[in-house]
Design a protein around this motif. Structure first.
Motif, short mmCIF file in Angstrom:
data_model
loop_
_atom_site.label_atom_id
_atom_site.label_comp_id
_atom_site.label_asym_id
_atom_site.label_seq_id
_atom_site.Cartn_x
_atom_site.Cartn_y
_atom_site.Cartn_z
N SER A 338 -17.75 -97.09 1.27
CA SER A 338 -19.17 -97.81 1.25
C SER A 338 -19.99 -97.73 2.26
CB SER A 338 -18.97 -99.19 0.71
OG SER A 338 -18.41 -100.05 1.81
N GLY A 341 -21.70 -100.86 2.88
CA GLY A 341 -22.84 -101.27 1.45
C GLY A 341 -23.70 -100.10 1.53
N THR A 360 -18.51 -99.99 -9.25
CA THR A 360 -17.41 -101.14 -9.31
C THR A 360 -17.75 -102.36 -8.34
OG1 THR A 360 -16.30 -99.80 -7.45
CG2 THR A 360 -15.71 -99.33 -9.79
N GLU A 361 -18.76 -102.16 -7.31
CA GLU A 361 -19.28 -103.04 -6.69
C GLU A 361 -20.30 -103.82 -7.03
OE1 GLU A 361 -19.13 -101.86 -2.60
OE2 GLU A 361 -17.00 -102.12 -2.37
N GLN A 362 -20.98 -103.41 -7.98
CA GLN A 362 -22.30 -103.89 -8.54
C GLN A 362 -22.02 -105.15 -9.51
OE1 GLN A 362 -25.24 -103.15 -7.14
NE2 GLN A 362 -23.91 -101.68 -5.84
#
Length: 419
Positions: A338, A341, A360-362
């Motif tokens: 990431s 981020g 997948t991180e949203q």
């Protein structure tokens, strides 16, 4: 606009794969997959600082070939963490990190230097000992240190001898440069904040011509390497693979860089030139989906070296020879890195027709569904289209099946794709 006669010659005398992909579009993960034939989730290289585990290094294609009596060489960007593996090769002229196109005080371009080193390895070979040389050009990767300097040339420093090329031509801009707007979270990613400005309307021509000059340098280096193979007298018994670790956005969808599962990022060139092929096979194309994890077992089969049982890729040798083996119908994409981020972490499934992407991180989770047959440039997300609800449901179910199967795999286990 871009001319690559030496690479074209490889395609004309070999086999070109028009559906070639990387399973993780970032250099260190993809290079580990190329060496080991494993998905990122299984070799574990998801950070720049990580070296291959010793057990995986021992079963990488260069190490297995060296054990089998091959003289092995490596030139260029190593791409993995840890100490450089100088003792693992007979000839090693690799570098850590991203490298520089011009070292301080040097006037020779890195691509030319890498060609010199590759030719040096070949001139040290003998006809009675097989060899395997891996050359990893930096070009046309951006020069990281140049990001903080003014001007496009600082980011893409080509050989000044090529400066006159493309001066009087216009490079067409991508058709999707003004594509359907992406969700706002993409605006915070490196694809938009750091990379996209190089491909704005104001800088596009200068950027692309710099990139094309870098790629012209690579093509010239390929020509020099092939000349050295001929000088050695082994051109009739030397297999050449021409490929890359990932693709890149050049303004498509308003993006630069790679990382995402969109086609520009995951597609790679893949040419296999085997001079022993029958004439009717040379210059042909294959439409099967092939992956970066396929390169390791391909090299081993060409060399007559046993492929370890845990390898997840498939040898391309039968396809190269014009055979019709049963082939994959789908594959798994993952990008776990990431960068604090600034890269959108994603996973997905691609079939010959459909692509499902899951960020997948949203929160809430953002998904994309593309019909690649009807929409090859991926301009229409069909997730909310009721007509394709059944397809979406099926792809959603394939996603956990793949991640669970990969997560349960252990080195040495025979690999089978999820049923």
């Amino acid at each position: 606009v871009l001319k690559t006669p030496h690479v074209d010659a490889l395609a004309a005398s070999g086999v070109m794969f028009s559906q070639s992909f990387t399973t993780t579009a970032i250099c260190m993960s993809s290079r580990a997959s190329i060496f080991t034939g494993l998905y990122t989730r299984c070799h574990g290289i998801d950070e720049f600082s990580k070296p291959l585990a010793p057990a995986l290094m021992e079963t990488s294609y260069p190490m297995l070939l060296r054990k089998a009596g091959y003289r092995t060489g490596f030139v260029g960007k190593w791409g993995l963490g840890g100490a450089l593996p100088r003792d693992h090769f007979d000839y090693f002229e690799g570098f850590g990190g991203q490298g520089r196109y011009f070292e301080p005080g040097q006037t020779k371009h890195l691509t030319t230097l890498q060609a010199d080193q590759a030719v040096g390895f070949l001139r040290g070979c003998r006809k009675d000992q097989p060899f395997c040389l891996s050359v990893s050009f930096k070009a046309p990767h951006v020069q990281d240190e140049g990001r903080n300097e003014p001007g496009i040339y600082a980011k893409y420093p080509y050989d000044k001898a090529l400066e006159g090329l493309f001066a009087d031509v216009a490079v067409p801009r991508p058709k999707t440069v003004d594509a359907q707007a992406m969700p706002a979270f993409f605006d915070r990613t490196l694809n938009k904040t750091r990379e996209a400005p190089d491909f704005s309307a104001e800088t596009y021509q200068e950027t692309m011509k710099a990139l094309y000059r870098l790629l012209t340098g690579v093509d010239m280096a390929v020509g020099r390497i092939m000349d050295a193979v001929r000088e050695l007298g082994v051109e009739d018994n030397t297999v050449v693979l021409y490929t890359s670790d990932h693709g890149s956005f050049y303004g498509e969808h308003g993006f630069g860089g790679k990382w995402l599962m969109l086609e520009e990022s995951i597609r790679t060139p893949m040419i296999v030139c085997d001079p022993r092929l029958p004439r009717e096979v040379r210059g042909t194309q294959r439409e099967q989906m092939v992956l970066n994890i396929d390169r390791m077992p391909t090299v081993l089969e060409f060399a007559g070296v046993a492929i370890p049982p845990g390898v997840q890729g498939r040898s391309l040798v039968p396809l190269v020879r014009g055979q019709r083996p049963q082939w994959r119908q789908e594959w798994f994409y993952e990008h776990p890195f990431s960068a604090h981020g600034s890269i959108a972490v994603s996973e997905g499934i691609r079939t010959e027709r459909w692509k499902y992407v899951r960020y997948t991180e949203q929160q809430p989770v953002f998904e994309q569904l593309f019909d690649l047959k009807a929409d090859p440039r991926e301009e229409k997300n069909l997730v909310a289209d009721a007509e394709h609800a059944e397809t979406l449901d099926g792809m959603r179910k394939r996603w956990p099946a793949w991640r669970e199967k990969l997560g349960a795999w252990r080195q040495g286990e025979v690999w089978t794709e999820p049923a």
